[in-house]
Design an enzyme around this catalytic site. Structure first.
Site, PDB file in Angstrom:
ATOM      1  N   PRO A 138       3.830   8.187  17.700  1.00  0.00           N
ATOM      2  CA  PRO A 138       3.370   8.529  19.044  1.00  0.00           C
ATOM      3  C   PRO A 138       3.124   7.293  19.915  1.00  0.00           C
ATOM      4  O   PRO A 138       2.357   6.396  19.533  1.00  0.00           O
ATOM      5  CB  PRO A 138       2.088   9.327  18.792  1.00  0.00           C
ATOM      6  CG  PRO A 138       2.303   9.943  17.457  1.00  0.00           C
ATOM      7  CD  PRO A 138       3.047   8.898  16.676  1.00  0.00           C
ATOM      8  N   GLU A 139       3.826   7.258  21.038  1.00  0.00           N
ATOM      9  CA  GLU A 139       3.669   6.194  22.023  1.00  0.00           C
ATOM     10  C   GLU A 139       3.087   6.857  23.280  1.00  0.00           C
ATOM     11  O   GLU A 139       2.658   7.999  23.208  1.00  0.00           O
ATOM     12  CB  GLU A 139       5.025   5.527  22.291  1.00  0.00           C
ATOM     13  CG  GLU A 139       5.674   5.028  20.996  1.00  0.00           C
ATOM     14  CD  GLU A 139       7.011   4.350  21.195  1.00  0.00           C
ATOM     15  OE1 GLU A 139       7.241   3.815  22.297  1.00  0.00           O
ATOM     16  OE2 GLU A 139       7.819   4.345  20.255  1.00  0.00           O
TER      17      GLU A 139
ATOM     18  N   ARG B   8      10.449  -4.602  12.676  1.00  0.00           N
ATOM     19  CA  ARG B   8      10.697  -3.308  13.300  1.00  0.00           C
ATOM     20  C   ARG B   8      12.114  -3.236  13.835  1.00  0.00           C
ATOM     21  O   ARG B   8      12.668  -4.228  14.292  1.00  0.00           O
ATOM     22  CB  ARG B   8       9.721  -3.073  14.455  1.00  0.00           C
ATOM     23  CG  ARG B   8       8.374  -2.574  13.988  1.00  0.00           C
ATOM     24  CD  ARG B   8       7.238  -3.192  14.762  1.00  0.00           C
ATOM     25  NE  ARG B   8       5.959  -2.674  14.292  1.00  0.00           N
ATOM     26  CZ  ARG B   8       5.275  -3.206  13.292  1.00  0.00           C
ATOM     27  NH1 ARG B   8       5.741  -4.252  12.625  1.00  0.00           N
ATOM     28  NH2 ARG B   8       4.131  -2.685  12.934  1.00  0.00           N
TER      29      ARG B   8
ATOM     30  N   LYS C 237      -2.340   4.251  23.590  1.00  0.00           N
ATOM     31  CA  LYS C 237      -1.838   5.249  22.633  1.00  0.00           C
ATOM     32  C   LYS C 237      -2.958   6.000  21.927  1.00  0.00           C
ATOM     33  O   LYS C 237      -2.754   6.567  20.864  1.00  0.00           O
ATOM     34  CB  LYS C 237      -0.958   4.558  21.583  1.00  0.00           C
ATOM     35  CG  LYS C 237       0.238   3.797  22.149  1.00  0.00           C
ATOM     36  CD  LYS C 237       0.988   3.088  21.038  1.00  0.00           C
ATOM     37  CE  LYS C 237       1.969   2.071  21.592  1.00  0.00           C
ATOM     38  NZ  LYS C 237       2.570   1.257  20.534  1.00  0.00           N
TER      39      LYS C 237
END
Length: 277
Positions: free
Chosen positions: A2-3, A266, A61
């Site tokens: 979730p961003e 990432r 966030k």
DNA sequence: CATATGTCCTGAGAGC
DNA sequence: TGCTCTCAGGACATAT
């Protein structure tokens, strides 16, 4: 993952609990290692029981419940956390239950498959000192000039820097790749070498993409984990141009091939032809 | 101060 | 079929 768009969608989805009174706060029974919960469940229960939820807010966030006594519940979904007002995807990974009264919604849930998420209670003072002060300006509030000021002296690669929540809050791994593609800026460029015009494009892409992703209620990736407050998936994944599209032909230039690289452990996706190196 | 790296966690998927 | 291994990435502690 979730961003900002996913967390904003969660907040909008649970805004109907504003005005409700918390009648109980408890951990759900779980065979998994408990999530980070601070202070103890008993202390949190004592401090919020009988309190009215004045407002649901988003800070970067995080999902915030502000109570009438100024206390705040801060929920961090991190990778796989969800905040729901409907039955969660399953009961196995249900972590926290807020029981409500004077409310059309009986219960509010924090559900988290991997358990990296956190739920914490802060007094007003603690919240300002320990939470708010460590989060930069919101990605949807910041101006283009402010955004450039936040990054222009950094020697880091721009994709990595965009994830730094102290500089700008809300951008995560998925949207960083999408934003830089739209702005036609290579992810490995050093922040300090990016022109004012390019910062302008990054800012514009940031606003456009995050706002559009909110309209689509966020991105539910292949694992299907992300859900809105009603346990329905988002649909912005269908609009992704580069994320998770390694080896596909670039949808923008129709010539390049999307490649995947790793930056700061990432995944980053980009097109070498579209995005200036 | 800025920046880099290891850590937490579970489930999915690959390979045998 | 079932085992082992790797990977996904948010934020933070710790190191440089």
């Amino acid at each position: 993952m979730p961003e900002l768009p996913e967390v904003e969608t969660m907040c909008r989805g649970i805004r109907c609990v504003e005005g409700a009174i918390v009648s109980n706060f408890r951990k759900a029974p779980s065979r998994y290692r408990p999530i980070t919960l601070e202070p103890t469940v008993a202390t949190i229960r004592r401090r919020i029981r009988g309190q009215k939820i004045e407002q649901v807010e988003r800070l970067g966030k995080r999902v915030i419940l502000r109570f009438e006594n100024g206390h705040r519940i801060v929920m961090e979904p991190r990778m796989t956390g969800l905040v729901l007002i409907e039955e969660p995807p399953n009961r196995d990974h249900l972590r926290i239950i807020f029981e409500l009264e004077e409310s059309l919604i009986p219960e509010l849930y924090f559900w988290d498959k991997r358990g990296l998420g956190t739920v914490r209670l802060y007094s007003e003072k603690e919240f300002d000192e320990k939470v708010r002060s460590k989060v930069g300006p919101d990605a949807l509030e910041i101006s283009a000039d402010e955004m450039r000021q936040q990054f222009k002296d950094s020697q880091r690669e721009v994709k990595v820097a965009l994830l730094d929540q102290k500089r700008v809050a809300g951008i995560g791994n998925l949207y960083a790749s999408e934003i830089l593609h739209r702005a036609k800026v290579g992810p490995q460029r050093k922040c300090s070498g990016i022109s004012k015009a390019e910062w302008g494009r990054i800012h514009q892409a940031n606003v456009d993409i995050l706002q559009t992703a909110i309209r689509y209620e966020g991105s539910t990736l292949g694992d299907g984990t992300y859900r809105n407050a009603l346990n329905d998936p988002g649909s912005y994944q269908n609009e992704h141009v580069v994320y998770d599209r390694a080896n596909e032909t670039c949808l923008t230039c129709k010539k390049g091939t999307i490649i995947r690289i790793v930056q700061a452990q990432r995944s980053t996706f980009y097109c070498k032809l579209c995005q200036k190196r």
